[in-house]
Motif scaffolding. Structure first.
Motif, mmCIF file in Angstrom:
data_model
loop_
_atom_site.group_PDB
_atom_site.id
_atom_site.type_symbol
_atom_site.label_atom_id
_atom_site.label_comp_id
_atom_site.label_asym_id
_atom_site.label_seq_id
_atom_site.Cartn_x
_atom_site.Cartn_y
_atom_site.Cartn_z
ATOM 1 N N LYS A 70 0.829 -1.206 0.000
ATOM 2 C CA LYS A 70 0.000 0.000 0.000
ATOM 3 C C LYS A 70 0.867 1.261 0.000
ATOM 4 O O LYS A 70 0.609 2.219 -0.725
ATOM 5 C CB LYS A 70 -0.900 -0.030 1.252
ATOM 6 C CG LYS A 70 -2.063 0.897 1.170
ATOM 7 C CD LYS A 70 -3.119 0.306 0.268
ATOM 8 C CE LYS A 70 -4.394 1.102 0.282
ATOM 9 N NZ LYS A 70 -5.306 0.604 -0.760
ATOM 10 N N PHE A 71 1.892 1.249 0.843
ATOM 11 C CA PHE A 71 2.802 2.404 0.875
ATOM 12 C C PHE A 71 3.419 2.619 -0.503
ATOM 13 O O PHE A 71 3.503 3.748 -0.988
ATOM 14 C CB PHE A 71 3.914 2.171 1.911
ATOM 15 C CG PHE A 71 3.590 2.728 3.276
ATOM 16 C CD1 PHE A 71 3.984 4.003 3.638
ATOM 17 C CD2 PHE A 71 2.867 1.988 4.197
ATOM 18 C CE1 PHE A 71 3.676 4.533 4.889
ATOM 19 C CE2 PHE A 71 2.551 2.499 5.448
ATOM 20 C CZ PHE A 71 2.955 3.773 5.802
ATOM 21 N N ALA A 72 3.860 1.514 -1.139
ATOM 22 C CA ALA A 72 4.510 1.648 -2.450
ATOM 23 C C ALA A 72 3.537 2.187 -3.493
ATOM 24 O O ALA A 72 3.892 3.055 -4.294
ATOM 25 C CB ALA A 72 5.070 0.296 -2.878
ATOM 26 N N PHE A 79 5.699 10.652 0.903
ATOM 27 C CA PHE A 79 5.368 12.066 1.090
ATOM 28 C C PHE A 79 4.112 12.186 1.946
ATOM 29 O O PHE A 79 3.258 11.308 1.973
ATOM 30 C CB PHE A 79 5.146 12.773 -0.253
ATOM 31 C CG PHE A 79 3.867 12.366 -0.943
ATOM 32 C CD1 PHE A 79 3.816 11.214 -1.709
ATOM 33 C CD2 PHE A 79 2.710 13.132 -0.824
ATOM 34 C CE1 PHE A 79 2.651 10.822 -2.336
ATOM 35 C CE2 PHE A 79 1.534 12.754 -1.448
ATOM 36 C CZ PHE A 79 1.505 11.594 -2.213
ATOM 37 N N MET A 80 4.046 13.250 2.658
ATOM 38 C CA MET A 80 2.828 13.587 3.384
ATOM 39 C C MET A 80 2.544 15.057 3.131
ATOM 40 O O MET A 80 3.449 15.844 2.915
ATOM 41 C CB MET A 80 2.970 13.321 4.874
ATOM 42 C CG MET A 80 4.168 13.981 5.479
ATOM 43 S SD MET A 80 3.920 14.746 7.060
ATOM 44 C CE MET A 80 2.521 15.742 6.900
ATOM 45 N N ARG A 81 1.284 15.405 3.060
ATOM 46 C CA ARG A 81 0.985 16.818 2.840
ATOM 47 C C ARG A 81 0.111 17.343 3.971
ATOM 48 O O ARG A 81 -0.594 16.597 4.627
ATOM 49 C CB ARG A 81 0.343 17.052 1.483
ATOM 50 C CG ARG A 81 -0.933 16.297 1.269
ATOM 51 C CD ARG A 81 -1.527 16.612 -0.076
ATOM 52 N NE ARG A 81 -2.968 16.381 -0.021
ATOM 53 C CZ ARG A 81 -3.835 16.887 -0.863
ATOM 54 N NH1 ARG A 81 -3.443 17.660 -1.850
ATOM 55 N NH2 ARG A 81 -5.113 16.630 -0.747
ATOM 56 N N ILE A 94 6.438 1.843 10.826
ATOM 57 C CA ILE A 94 5.039 1.588 10.444
ATOM 58 C C ILE A 94 4.335 0.810 11.550
ATOM 59 O O ILE A 94 3.191 1.093 11.910
ATOM 60 C CB ILE A 94 4.958 0.814 9.108
ATOM 61 C CG1 ILE A 94 5.470 1.688 7.962
ATOM 62 C CG2 ILE A 94 3.525 0.363 8.825
ATOM 63 C CD1 ILE A 94 5.562 0.969 6.628
ATOM 64 N N PHE A 95 5.048 -0.167 12.106
ATOM 65 C CA PHE A 95 4.453 -0.932 13.215
ATOM 66 C C PHE A 95 4.171 -0.015 14.412
ATOM 67 O O PHE A 95 3.087 -0.038 14.992
ATOM 68 C CB PHE A 95 5.401 -2.092 13.603
ATOM 69 C CG PHE A 95 5.677 -2.224 15.069
ATOM 70 C CD1 PHE A 95 4.739 -2.809 15.914
ATOM 71 C CD2 PHE A 95 6.854 -1.736 15.626
ATOM 72 C CE1 PHE A 95 4.984 -2.915 17.289
ATOM 73 C CE2 PHE A 95 7.103 -1.822 16.981
ATOM 74 C CZ PHE A 95 6.157 -2.422 17.817
ATOM 75 N N ALA A 96 5.167 0.835 14.749
ATOM 76 C CA ALA A 96 5.039 1.635 15.983
ATOM 77 C C ALA A 96 4.007 2.752 15.846
ATOM 78 O O ALA A 96 3.240 3.010 16.781
ATOM 79 C CB ALA A 96 6.406 2.222 16.357
ATOM 80 N N ALA A 97 4.003 3.417 14.678
ATOM 81 C CA ALA A 97 3.068 4.541 14.514
ATOM 82 C C ALA A 97 1.777 4.082 13.843
ATOM 83 O O ALA A 97 0.821 4.845 13.740
ATOM 84 C CB ALA A 97 3.724 5.638 13.668
ATOM 85 N N GLY A 98 1.755 2.809 13.403
ATOM 86 C CA GLY A 98 0.583 2.297 12.709
ATOM 87 C C GLY A 98 -0.120 1.206 13.481
ATOM 88 O O GLY A 98 -1.011 1.465 14.287
ATOM 89 N N SER A 99 0.308 -0.049 13.275
ATOM 90 C CA SER A 99 -0.449 -1.172 13.853
ATOM 91 C C SER A 99 -0.547 -1.087 15.373
ATOM 92 O O SER A 99 -1.578 -1.381 15.957
ATOM 93 C CB SER A 99 0.186 -2.507 13.435
ATOM 94 O OG SER A 99 1.464 -2.675 13.993
ATOM 95 N N VAL A 151 0.027 7.470 9.037
ATOM 96 C CA VAL A 151 1.239 6.926 9.667
ATOM 97 C C VAL A 151 2.438 7.820 9.346
ATOM 98 O O VAL A 151 3.233 8.167 10.230
ATOM 99 C CB VAL A 151 1.496 5.466 9.210
ATOM 100 C CG1 VAL A 151 2.886 4.994 9.626
ATOM 101 C CG2 VAL A 151 0.437 4.536 9.784
ATOM 102 N N LEU A 152 2.545 8.248 8.090
ATOM 103 C CA LEU A 152 3.659 9.128 7.715
ATOM 104 C C LEU A 152 3.605 10.444 8.495
ATOM 105 O O LEU A 152 4.636 10.981 8.907
ATOM 106 C CB LEU A 152 3.643 9.409 6.211
ATOM 107 C CG LEU A 152 4.086 8.251 5.311
ATOM 108 C CD1 LEU A 152 3.916 8.619 3.842
ATOM 109 C CD2 LEU A 152 5.543 7.860 5.576
ATOM 110 N N ALA A 153 2.379 10.947 8.704
ATOM 111 C CA ALA A 153 2.244 12.201 9.458
ATOM 112 C C ALA A 153 2.725 12.012 10.901
ATOM 113 O O ALA A 153 3.378 12.902 11.474
ATOM 114 C CB ALA A 153 0.786 12.667 9.431
ATOM 115 N N LEU A 154 2.456 10.840 11.479
ATOM 116 C CA LEU A 154 2.929 10.581 12.848
ATOM 117 C C LEU A 154 4.454 10.411 12.878
ATOM 118 O O LEU A 154 5.122 10.916 13.789
ATOM 119 C CB LEU A 154 2.250 9.324 13.417
ATOM 120 C CG LEU A 154 0.752 9.449 13.701
ATOM 121 C CD1 LEU A 154 0.184 8.135 14.223
ATOM 122 C CD2 LEU A 154 0.485 10.553 14.721
#
Ligand code: SF4
Length: 585
Positions: free
Chosen positions: A273-275, A297-299, A320-325, A335-338
């Motif tokens: 998904k990220f890709a 990128f995040m906007r 991704i695990f820490a800020a996501g799942s 997740v990118l924003a975090l």
């Protein structure tokens, strides 16, 4: 620059003066992890607190740095604010190559600057500048300022800290060239305690490569092996985030503070998904043809009606695990924003995400209230986690200051120890089973990279304690040899002992090439000896109850097996710590 000794720059931050030291030991400890331990033995104080100005902050590279691809890491050695014991943290970026070009095998910073400062150094220069006006500045802003203040783009490595490091958080990282980090165990706070906002290493000299065909041919062979195998594809293509779907599929992805190990919704933060949606480009540490660093990128809307700015944020499986799942956030951009906020604060994203996951469950269960969290933390609510990360990074109140020392410390004070996902430090992104849990809980760096416990779990269903612990001890020894060279551990399948020996031989390190067995053994023991001397008692490490409640592909975690593994691994660690003492008598 090929020499049979170490050339070390020692900087006293109290007066900004440096001296170049020659140190013996190339053939006994190689460099990297071995050299950092040797330097801590020389300059460190086992009986003084981590923040004592006399404690050293060490950065060390290895004998192959600059000569072979993927020899691209630097080992940072320090007494950790997390547990007040000797620790190591590793990072790449341009740090290792810049040190090689500056002609140092290691840097040692002792003392404390009078005011917040930056140190710039090169092969023939050392300068310390007052940057008190940068106090409290986030990592991105301070990075921009350092880049303007110091030239040498491309040959320069910038190590820097954010607000978390300045306020002494045990989760403060040292950022290396924006996309890499000396992340774990609080190296950023050690810089903060020394009033050191940044270190700029100018790789401003050059060095000759060995003449003749042997080195050139070996380089080509190694390069081909690294780029022709599936390693290139695995790490360059989706990168480590490929693990998200894999682990989720085998019930081994920690979700929502490890209350689950699988959740269909995690598809939204998979590597695929990220890709597809967020990936902008790949980049690489200097000297690496693989390029596993994925930059998304995040906007952010900064003005109505439709004014946006965008930022580039690197991602890997662990962030991704820490800020996501772990936080129940299942959207890649959120997740990118975090990750972006965590970066700005100069926090280690793994530690911060896992700590906030504990805080969320503690809030749900009533151990703490919004009086402490200042934000209504709820799994899946990315916006409130953004606020909480700023509070954690700046140490906004007593609660966040304590949480910044570790989730288990906060849990001991507020309650909720059973579900603090701490294995020596906040857990890594693998809930594969008993061997990984013990490997991280007792491992030297409390890192998933100390030994391949996560991979052992996935391949073994038996519960043979001796076999599992022997694997951990042996695998650690293999890895400690690589981190003494200092290779990226992703290249471990290529840099086997015979290849390392050939590489060393081609540079003229014949004695070291013939001593690899003894060196790996010695460095493994030396590190444990120092760790134990600074207070580590492996039998006292707690494994919170949550880890015994986990269900993986093998079924429910076996508490008795876990206990037996811990007891046997603790015994082996203490033997290794003592072994070094015996050997030196
Ligand atoms: S594989 Fe990735 S982490 Fe390793 S050296 Fe290359 S870019 Fe850096």
């Amino acid at each position: 620059m090929i020499r049979d000794h170490f050339r070390v720059l020692r900087v006293d931050l109290a007066d900004g003066r440096g001296e170049v030291i020659t140190l013996e030991g190339r053939d006994t400890v190689a460099g990297g992890s071995g050299l950092a331990a040797l330097l801590f033995e020389k300059y460190g104080h086992v009986d003084k607190v981590w923040s004592d100005p006399e404690q050293p902050l060490i950065f060390a590279i290895g004998p192959l740095t600059g000569y072979f691809p993927l020899m691209s890491k630097t080992v940072c050695g320090f007494k950790s604010p997390y547990h007040d014991q000797y620790a190591e943290s590793h990072a790449g970026g341009r740090s290792a190559l810049a040190l090689r070009f500056a002609d140092y095998d290691a840097l040692v910073f002792t003392g404390k600057a009078e005011r917040l400062s930056v140190v710039a150094l090169g092969s023939r220069r050392l300068e310390m500048r007052d940057v008190h006006y940068m106090r409290g500045l986030d990592l991105q802003t301070s990075g921009k300022m350092f880049r303007r203040m110091f030239g040498g783009a491309g040959h320069r490595s910038i190590l820097r800290i954010g607000p978390a490091g300045e306020m002494g958080s045990a989760m403060a990282c040292i950022n290396a060239d924006t996309y890499r980090h000396f992340g774990r165990l609080g190296g950023g706070a050690v810089m903060g305690a020394k009033n050191l906002k940044g270190i700029v290493i100018q790789g401003d000299a050059s060095f000759d490569l060995p003449e003749g065909k042997t080195y050139a041919k070996l380089f080509q062979d190694v390069y081909k092996k690294l780029t022709d195998t599936d390693m290139m594809d695995k790490y360059h293509n989706l990168g480590t985030p490929v693990n998200v779907n894999v682990l989720n599929g085998i019930k081994a992805l920690p979700c929502r503070n490890l209350q689950q190990t699988h959740d269909e919704a995690m598809e939204g933060i998979s590597g695929e998904k990220f890709a597809e949606e967020a990936l902008m480009r790949n980049t690489a540490c200097s000297g690496c043809p693989i390029g596993c660093i994925h930059v998304g990128f995040m906007r952010e809307k900064f003005m109505e009606p439709n004014q946006y700015l965008y930022r580039q944020v690197s991602y890997d499986h662990e962030p991704i695990f820490a800020a996501g799942s772990m936080l129940g956030v299942t959207n890649a951009f959120k997740v990118l924003a975090l990750i972006d906020v965590t970066e700005k604060m100069g926090l280690d994203v793994m530690s911060a995400g896992v700590a906030l996951a504990w805080a969320t469950e503690a809030l749900e269960k009533g151990h703490i209230s919004e009086k402490e969290t200042l934000a209504p933390l709820r799994f899946g609510e990315a916006e409130t986690y953004k606020e909480a990360l700023v509070h954690l990074g700046r140490g906004e109140n007593d609660f966040y200051r304590l949480l910044g020392q570790g989730a288990l410390k906060a849990a001991k004070h507020y309650g909720g120890e059973d579900f603090a996902c701490v294995l020596g430090q906040e857990m890594g992104g693998y809930a594969t089973g008993e061997v990984f849990f013990i490997s991280q809980a007792l491992g030297f760096r409390h890192s998933h990279l100390d030994a391949g416990g996560y991979s052992y779990d996935q391949k073994h269903q038996d519960k043979d304690v001796e076999k599992a612990v022997s694997f951990l001890v042996q695998d650690e020894q293999e890895r400690v040899l690589l981190t003494s060279m200092v290779s990226c551990l992703f290249a471990r399948e290529v840099f086997k002992r015979e290849v390392l020996a050939e590489c060393l031989g081609s540079l003229g390190y014949q004695t070291l090439a013939g001593e690899l067995e003894a060196v790996s053994n010695r460095v493994q023991k030396l590190r444990w000896k120092i760790r134990v001397a600074t207070g580590f008692d492996p039998s006292a490490v707690e494994v919170p109850k949550r880890f015994t409640e986990v269900t993986t592909w093998k079924g429910k975690v076996d508490g008795d097996y876990l206990k037996a593994l811990k007891s046997d691994y603790a015994r082996r660690i203490m033997e290794m710590g003592r072994g070094e003492r015996d050997e030196r008598r």
